[in-house]
Design a protein around this motif. Structure first.
Motif, short mmCIF file in Angstrom:
data_model
loop_
_atom_site.label_atom_id
_atom_site.label_comp_id
_atom_site.label_asym_id
_atom_site.label_seq_id
_atom_site.Cartn_x
_atom_site.Cartn_y
_atom_site.Cartn_z
N CYS A 128 -5.91 -15.52 -24.59
CA CYS A 128 -4.98 -16.61 -24.89
C CYS A 128 -5.74 -17.74 -25.56
O CYS A 128 -6.84 -18.12 -25.12
CB CYS A 128 -4.31 -17.12 -23.62
N GLU A 129 -5.11 -18.29 -26.58
CA GLU A 129 -5.70 -19.42 -27.30
C GLU A 129 -4.62 -20.45 -27.59
O GLU A 129 -3.50 -20.09 -27.94
CB GLU A 129 -6.31 -18.95 -28.62
N GLN A 130 -4.95 -21.72 -27.44
CA GLN A 130 -4.02 -22.78 -27.82
C GLN A 130 -4.72 -23.75 -28.76
O GLN A 130 -5.89 -24.09 -28.57
CB GLN A 130 -3.46 -23.49 -26.58
N ASN A 131 -3.96 -24.18 -29.77
CA ASN A 131 -4.52 -25.11 -30.76
C ASN A 131 -3.87 -26.48 -30.67
O ASN A 131 -3.81 -27.22 -31.66
CB ASN A 131 -4.39 -24.51 -32.17
N LEU A 132 -3.37 -26.81 -29.49
CA LEU A 132 -2.67 -28.06 -29.28
C LEU A 132 -3.57 -29.16 -28.73
O LEU A 132 -3.10 -30.28 -28.53
CB LEU A 132 -1.49 -27.83 -28.31
N GLY A 133 -4.80 -28.82 -28.44
CA GLY A 133 -5.70 -29.80 -27.85
C GLY A 133 -5.36 -30.13 -26.40
O GLY A 133 -5.77 -31.17 -25.89
N HIS A 134 -4.63 -29.25 -25.74
CA HIS A 134 -4.25 -29.49 -24.35
C HIS A 134 -5.42 -29.30 -23.40
O HIS A 134 -6.37 -28.57 -23.69
CB HIS A 134 -3.11 -28.55 -23.96
N ASP A 135 -5.28 -29.97 -22.25
CA ASP A 135 -6.35 -29.92 -21.25
C ASP A 135 -6.19 -28.78 -20.26
O ASP A 135 -7.16 -28.34 -19.67
CB ASP A 135 -6.36 -31.23 -20.44
N THR A 136 -4.96 -28.36 -20.06
CA THR A 136 -4.68 -27.40 -19.00
C THR A 136 -4.01 -26.16 -19.55
O THR A 136 -3.13 -26.25 -20.41
CB THR A 136 -3.77 -28.03 -17.93
N MET A 137 -4.43 -25.02 -19.05
CA MET A 137 -3.82 -23.75 -19.44
C MET A 137 -3.40 -22.99 -18.20
O MET A 137 -3.94 -23.20 -17.10
CB MET A 137 -4.79 -22.93 -20.30
N TYR A 138 -2.44 -22.10 -18.39
CA TYR A 138 -1.81 -21.40 -17.26
C TYR A 138 -1.63 -19.92 -17.59
O TYR A 138 -1.49 -19.54 -18.76
CB TYR A 138 -0.41 -21.96 -16.99
N TRP A 139 -1.58 -19.14 -16.53
CA TRP A 139 -1.12 -17.76 -16.66
C TRP A 139 0.04 -17.55 -15.70
O TRP A 139 -0.03 -17.93 -14.53
CB TRP A 139 -2.22 -16.76 -16.34
N TYR A 140 1.11 -16.92 -16.24
CA TYR A 140 2.28 -16.59 -15.45
C TYR A 140 2.50 -15.08 -15.51
O TYR A 140 2.18 -14.44 -16.50
CB TYR A 140 3.54 -17.25 -16.02
N LYS B 237 6.38 -16.40 -12.20
CA LYS B 237 5.57 -16.97 -11.13
C LYS B 237 4.22 -17.34 -11.68
O LYS B 237 3.59 -16.57 -12.39
CB LYS B 237 5.39 -15.97 -9.99
N ILE B 238 3.76 -18.52 -11.30
CA ILE B 238 2.47 -18.96 -11.78
C ILE B 238 1.36 -18.19 -11.07
O ILE B 238 1.45 -17.90 -9.87
CB ILE B 238 2.29 -20.48 -11.61
N MET B 239 0.34 -17.86 -11.83
CA MET B 239 -0.82 -17.17 -11.27
C MET B 239 -2.00 -18.13 -11.16
O MET B 239 -2.66 -18.21 -10.12
CB MET B 239 -1.21 -16.00 -12.14
N PHE B 240 -2.28 -18.82 -12.26
CA PHE B 240 -3.42 -19.74 -12.30
C PHE B 240 -3.06 -20.95 -13.15
O PHE B 240 -2.29 -20.85 -14.09
CB PHE B 240 -4.65 -19.11 -12.98
N SER B 241 -3.66 -22.08 -12.82
CA SER B 241 -3.73 -23.18 -13.76
C SER B 241 -5.19 -23.60 -13.81
O SER B 241 -5.91 -23.53 -12.81
CB SER B 241 -2.84 -24.34 -13.35
N TYR B 242 -5.63 -24.00 -14.98
CA TYR B 242 -7.06 -24.26 -15.16
C TYR B 242 -7.27 -25.36 -16.19
O TYR B 242 -6.70 -25.33 -17.27
CB TYR B 242 -7.77 -22.98 -15.63
N ASN B 243 -8.08 -26.35 -15.82
CA ASN B 243 -8.60 -27.27 -16.83
C ASN B 243 -10.12 -27.32 -16.66
O ASN B 243 -10.70 -26.50 -15.95
CB ASN B 243 -7.95 -28.65 -16.73
N ASN B 244 -10.73 -28.26 -17.35
CA ASN B 244 -12.19 -28.27 -17.35
C ASN B 244 -12.77 -28.46 -15.96
O ASN B 244 -13.91 -28.11 -15.69
CB ASN B 244 -12.70 -29.39 -18.25
N LYS B 245 -11.98 -29.03 -15.08
CA LYS B 245 -12.52 -29.43 -13.79
C LYS B 245 -12.02 -28.59 -12.62
O LYS B 245 -12.65 -28.55 -11.58
CB LYS B 245 -12.16 -30.89 -13.52
#
Lengths: 110, 113
Positions: free
Chosen positions: B23-35, B44-52
């Motif tokens: 998965c790749e996003q070009n929006l400059g967002h901080d957080t990404m998710y997998w559902y 259903k959400i599986m993960f959310s992830y940001n730099n921290k």
């Protein structure tokens, strides 16, 4: 734990009707609520985003309202068209994550 | 100029294999998710992830692991695939702050035989 429900589960209407889809959530401590559309075999398209401080948002024939205190949102579709046929999902954001409802499957008959 | 993209679109594999979805996003967002969207179409959400921070849904088996080489990518790696893993997997992204929209990728349909 946030729980989101949507009624009805499915809806079939003739073209031209105005209709309302309902979304309910159990925890009113939310940042925002987002309505999505999902076409069969496709991803999700964002329709409207309502911030927790807002009461409604409008985009074209769509109007979404939010009553945070009662844990409800409605999506109003005016003058429905066959192209509106899809599954409509609401999602509430509390903290970092979004919790989705099960969706309402809409069929608009020509 | 796809905002959130996923590859592959379809993935058919045998039980017991290990596979990855990118998965790749070009929006400059901080957080990404997998559902995960199962056969009943429930997301259903599986993960959310940001730099921290990585937040894992407690129901997700540890055979699933997110891997983020950089802020714009969050790949999903699955070990020892099982029949019940068959589903559509969606990647999404948003800003870390609470008031922003979430944008979804087109999904990856995984079929485990």
């Amino acid at each position: 734990k946030q729980e989101v429900t949507q009624i009805p589960a499915a809806l079939s209407v003739p073209e031209g009707e105005n209709l309302v889809l309902n979304c309910s959530f159990t925890d009113s401590a939310i940042y925002n609520l987002q309505w999505f559309r999902q076409d069969p075999g496709k991803g999700l398209t964002s329709l409207l985003l309502i911030q927790s401080s807002q009461r409604e948002q409008t985009s074209g024939r769509l109007n979404a309202s939010l009553d945070k205190s009662s844990g409800r949102s409605t999506l109003y579709i005016a003058a429905s068209q066959p192209g509106d046929s899809a599954t409509y999902l609401c999602a509430v954001r509390g903290g970092q994550n979004f919790v989705f409802g099960p969706g309402t499957r809409l069929s608009v008959l020509p | 100029d796809t905002a959130v993209s996923q590859t592959p679109k379809y993935l058919v594999t045998q039980m017991g294999n290990d596979k990855s979805i990118k998965c790749e996003q070009n929006l400059g967002h901080d957080t990404m998710y997998w559902y995960k969207q199962d056969s009943k179409k429930f997301l259903k959400i599986m993960f959310s992830y940001n730099n921290k921070e990585l937040i894992i849904n407690e129901t997700v088996p540890n055979r699933f692991s997110p891997k983020s080489p950089d802020k714009a990518h969050l790949n999903l790696h699955i070990n020892s695939l099982e029949l019940g893993d068959s589903a559509v997997y969606f990647c999404a992204s948003s800003q870390v702050t609470g008031g922003t929209q979430q944008f979804f990728g087109p999904g990856t349909r995984l079929t485990v035989l």
